[in-house]
Design a protein around this motif. Structure first.
Motif, PDB file in Angstrom:
ATOM      1  N   HIS A 227       0.474  -0.881  -0.028  1.00 16.41           N
ATOM      2  CA  HIS A 227       0.206   0.081  -0.270  1.00 16.41           C
ATOM      3  C   HIS A 227       0.360   1.339  -0.481  1.00 16.41           C
ATOM      4  CE1 HIS A 227      -3.437  -2.553   1.203  1.00 16.41           C
ATOM      5  NE2 HIS A 227      -2.286  -3.291   2.006  1.00 16.41           N
ATOM      6  N   GLY A 228       0.191   2.549   0.029  1.00 14.60           N
ATOM      7  CA  GLY A 228       1.224   3.585  -0.991  1.00 14.60           C
ATOM      8  C   GLY A 228       2.053   4.202   0.860  1.00 14.60           C
ATOM      9  N   ASP A 229       1.267   3.818   1.691  1.00 12.85           N
ATOM     10  CA  ASP A 229       1.879   4.629   2.986  1.00 12.85           C
ATOM     11  C   ASP A 229       3.106   3.684   3.757  1.00 12.85           C
ATOM     12  OD1 ASP A 229       0.913   7.536   3.449  1.00 12.85           O
ATOM     13  OD2 ASP A 229      -0.102   6.819   4.600  1.00 12.85           O
ATOM     14  N   VAL A 230       2.975   2.111   3.173  1.00 13.12           N
ATOM     15  CA  VAL A 230       3.776   1.486   3.747  1.00 13.12           C
ATOM     16  C   VAL A 230       4.924   1.087   2.439  1.00 13.12           C
ATOM     17  CG1 VAL A 230       4.299  -0.530   4.184  1.00 13.12           C
ATOM     18  CG2 VAL A 230       1.913  -0.222   4.491  1.00 13.12           C
ATOM     19  N   ILE A 231       4.465   1.672   1.337  1.00 12.82           N
ATOM     20  CA  ILE A 231       6.002   1.434   0.648  1.00 12.82           C
ATOM     21  C   ILE A 231       6.791   2.264   0.987  1.00 12.82           C
ATOM     22  CG2 ILE A 231       6.273   2.149  -2.076  1.00 12.82           C
ATOM     23  CD1 ILE A 231       4.112  -0.505  -2.630  1.00 12.82           C
ATOM     24  N   LYS A 232       5.592   3.838   0.818  1.00  8.54           N
ATOM     25  CA  LYS A 232       6.576   5.069   1.416  1.00  8.54           C
ATOM     26  C   LYS A 232       7.024   4.795   2.479  1.00  8.54           C
ATOM     27  CE  LYS A 232       4.272   8.988   1.543  1.00  8.54           C
ATOM     28  NZ  LYS A 232       2.319   9.719   1.306  1.00  8.54           N
ATOM     29  N   ALA A 233       7.043   4.399   3.574  1.00  8.01           N
ATOM     30  CA  ALA A 233       7.839   3.739   4.703  1.00  8.01           C
ATOM     31  C   ALA A 233       9.373   3.053   4.588  1.00  8.01           C
ATOM     32  CB  ALA A 233       6.861   3.601   5.772  1.00  8.01           C
ATOM     33  N   VAL A 234       8.403   2.050   3.687  1.00  7.53           N
ATOM     34  CA  VAL A 234       9.948   1.636   3.448  1.00  7.53           C
ATOM     35  C   VAL A 234      11.268   1.810   2.803  1.00  7.53           C
ATOM     36  CG1 VAL A 234      11.046  -0.555   2.027  1.00  7.53           C
ATOM     37  CG2 VAL A 234       8.895  -1.018   3.638  1.00  7.53           C
ATOM     38  N   LEU A 235      10.681   2.729   1.835  1.00  9.07           N
ATOM     39  CA  LEU A 235      11.766   3.757   0.806  1.00  9.07           C
ATOM     40  C   LEU A 235      12.328   5.035   1.583  1.00  9.07           C
ATOM     41  CD1 LEU A 235       9.060   4.052  -2.928  1.00  9.07           C
ATOM     42  CD2 LEU A 235      11.401   3.344  -2.687  1.00  9.07           C
ATOM     43  N   ALA A 236      11.302   5.614   2.164  1.00  7.49           N
ATOM     44  CA  ALA A 236      12.139   6.514   3.624  1.00  7.49           C
ATOM     45  C   ALA A 236      13.178   5.606   4.412  1.00  7.49           C
ATOM     46  CB  ALA A 236      11.439   6.865   3.771  1.00  7.49           C
ATOM     47  N   ASP A 237      13.103   4.478   5.040  1.00  7.41           N
ATOM     48  CA  ASP A 237      13.584   3.650   5.643  1.00  7.41           C
ATOM     49  C   ASP A 237      15.597   3.608   3.998  1.00  7.41           C
ATOM     50  OD1 ASP A 237      15.307   1.968   7.309  1.00  7.41           O
ATOM     51  OD2 ASP A 237      14.766   0.335   6.024  1.00  7.41           O
ATOM     52  N   ALA A 238      15.037   3.035   2.982  1.00  3.77           N
ATOM     53  CA  ALA A 238      15.721   3.023   2.779  1.00  3.77           C
ATOM     54  C   ALA A 238      16.545   4.268   1.785  1.00  3.77           C
ATOM     55  CB  ALA A 238      15.486   1.782   0.870  1.00  3.77           C
ATOM     56  N   LEU A 239      16.043   4.892   1.867  1.00  8.11           N
ATOM     57  CA  LEU A 239      16.704   5.859   1.177  1.00  8.11           C
ATOM     58  C   LEU A 239      17.959   6.989   2.525  1.00  8.11           C
ATOM     59  CD1 LEU A 239      13.937   7.417  -0.675  1.00  8.11           C
ATOM     60  CD2 LEU A 239      16.530   6.690  -1.936  1.00  8.11           C
ATOM     61  N   GLY A 240      17.807   6.343   3.734  1.00 13.19           N
ATOM     62  CA  GLY A 240      17.789   7.202   5.058  1.00 13.19           C
ATOM     63  C   GLY A 240      17.332   7.856   5.729  1.00 13.19           C
ATOM     64  N   LEU A 241      16.137   8.520   5.066  1.00 11.54           N
ATOM     65  CA  LEU A 241      15.430   9.483   5.456  1.00 11.54           C
ATOM     66  C   LEU A 241      14.374   9.457   6.690  1.00 11.54           C
ATOM     67  CD1 LEU A 241      13.733  10.383   2.729  1.00 11.54           C
ATOM     68  CD2 LEU A 241      15.600  11.807   3.093  1.00 11.54           C
TER      69      LEU A 241
ATOM     70  N   PRO B 208      21.434  -0.456   1.537  1.00 10.97           N
ATOM     71  CA  PRO B 208      20.084  -0.103   0.335  1.00 10.97           C
ATOM     72  C   PRO B 208      20.537   0.965  -0.448  1.00 10.97           C
ATOM     73  CG  PRO B 208      19.692   0.326   2.230  1.00 10.97           C
ATOM     74  CD  PRO B 208      20.638   0.462   2.508  1.00 10.97           C
ATOM     75  N   PHE B 209      20.018   0.724  -2.137  1.00  8.23           N
ATOM     76  CA  PHE B 209      20.152   1.514  -2.845  1.00  8.23           C
ATOM     77  C   PHE B 209      18.962   1.673  -3.550  1.00  8.23           C
ATOM     78  CE2 PHE B 209      24.920  -0.134  -3.249  1.00  8.23           C
ATOM     79  CZ  PHE B 209      25.552   1.172  -3.246  1.00  8.23           C
ATOM     80  N   VAL B 210      18.312   3.127  -3.723  1.00 10.39           N
ATOM     81  CA  VAL B 210      17.034   3.194  -4.360  1.00 10.39           C
ATOM     82  C   VAL B 210      17.062   2.726  -5.698  1.00 10.39           C
ATOM     83  CG1 VAL B 210      14.952   4.120  -4.245  1.00 10.39           C
ATOM     84  CG2 VAL B 210      15.984   4.082  -2.472  1.00 10.39           C
ATOM     85  N   VAL B 211      16.526   2.631  -6.200  1.00  7.65           N
ATOM     86  CA  VAL B 211      16.558   2.038  -7.963  1.00  7.65           C
ATOM     87  C   VAL B 211      16.355   2.392  -8.987  1.00  7.65           C
ATOM     88  CG1 VAL B 211      17.263   0.671 -10.043  1.00  7.65           C
ATOM     89  CG2 VAL B 211      18.017  -0.278  -7.579  1.00  7.65           C
ATOM     90  N   ARG B 212      14.976   2.623  -8.201  1.00  3.35           N
ATOM     91  CA  ARG B 212      13.368   3.870  -9.427  1.00  3.35           C
ATOM     92  C   ARG B 212      12.240   3.460  -7.839  1.00  3.35           C
ATOM     93  NH1 ARG B 212      11.974   0.910 -14.603  1.00  3.35           N
ATOM     94  NH2 ARG B 212      14.295  -0.297 -15.690  1.00  3.35           N
ATOM     95  N   VAL B 213      11.611   4.715  -7.536  1.00  3.93           N
ATOM     96  CA  VAL B 213      10.903   4.965  -7.558  1.00  3.93           C
ATOM     97  C   VAL B 213       9.500   5.598  -8.531  1.00  3.93           C
ATOM     98  CG1 VAL B 213      10.279   6.702  -5.659  1.00  3.93           C
ATOM     99  CG2 VAL B 213      12.282   6.158  -5.836  1.00  3.93           C
TER     100      VAL B 213
END
Length: 234
Positions: free
Chosen positions: A152-166, A191-196
């Motif tokens: 889901h949107g908020d869940v994925i955003k939270a995972v991406l924030a962690d991967a980005l070190g935000l 982690p490396f964020v490859v696409r968003v």
């Protein structure tokens, strides 16, 4: 390196109606959402997946089913990839929730946001459980796996924030549209964020290259100084 493709479910009747669905049962994809997931299933067809893991909610299972079409894989579910538990906000119109004092907390200081009601959780809890799920599936599937998590949107955003070190307080700066893919590669050290929020890009770069003599594992965790030549160079 383990690569996870984070797929948000397609558009639902609740999305179209401006309703916060949360864990409401029976929320399904609308016609637009069905077309979106059919398209993303075709886009990802060339990518060999080690597993497809979904939130247990129906809209995600519908979406993941489109990716599974034609693959010899069974859908697996993980409650930790389920939607944030919005408590008493569940099922309410977003136009009404904007007027709630909690709305500003969710927008400006989400790490402190705890949704009201007995079943509400904090967004920090949502992030912790989702990141733990991704990390555990990475370990289970191994360092060469490419796998898909439908959530889901908020869940994925939270995972991406962690991967980005935000910090979680910055996660509202990330956009994750229905049926979009975001991609994170996890190495031994970072982690490396490859696409968003990719809703139409070519996915050839997600196909693992042919096996080559393994480099020192530490190099997989190194960033390319200067930016490198991109995936086309592999």
């Amino acid at each position: 390196m383990t690569t996870v493709i984070l797929l948000r479910h397609g558009r639902t009747t609740a999305n179209a109606g401006g309703v916060l669905a949360g864990w409401t049962p029976g929320v399904q994809l609308d016609e637009t959402g069905q077309a979106q997931v059919a398209a993303v299933g075709q886009r990802l067809a060339p990518v060999p997946l080690a597993a497809v893991v979904s939130s247990p909610l129906e809209r995600c299972r519908q979406t993941a089913g489109a990716v599974l079409d034609g693959r010899d894989l069974e859908l697996q579910t993980d409650d930790r990839l389920g939607e944030a538990r919005y408590g008493d906000w569940t099922g309410r119109k977003l136009a009404e929730l904007v007027k709630d004092p909690m709305w500003k907390v969710v927008q400006q200081h989400p790490s402190a946001a705890v949704f009201p009601g007995d079943e509400g959780e904090g967004l920090a809890q949502t992030q912790a459980r989702a990141v733990a799920a991704v990390r555990e599936w990475n370990a289970r599937l191994g360092p060469d796996a490419v796998w898909l998590a439908c959530s889901h949107g908020d869940v994925i955003k939270a995972v991406l924030a962690d991967a980005l070190g935000l910090h979680l307080d910055a996660f509202q700066r990330i956009v994750v549209d229905p049926a979009s893919i975001s991609v994170v590669t996890y190495t031994e050290t970072r982690p490396f964020v490859v696409r968003v929020n990719d809703t139409g890009g070519d996915v050839a770069a997600l196909v693992p290259p042919k096996k080559r003599p393994r480099r020192r594992r530490g190099r997989d965790s190194d960033a390319v100084v200067g930016g490198g030549a991109g995936a086309a160079a592999t």
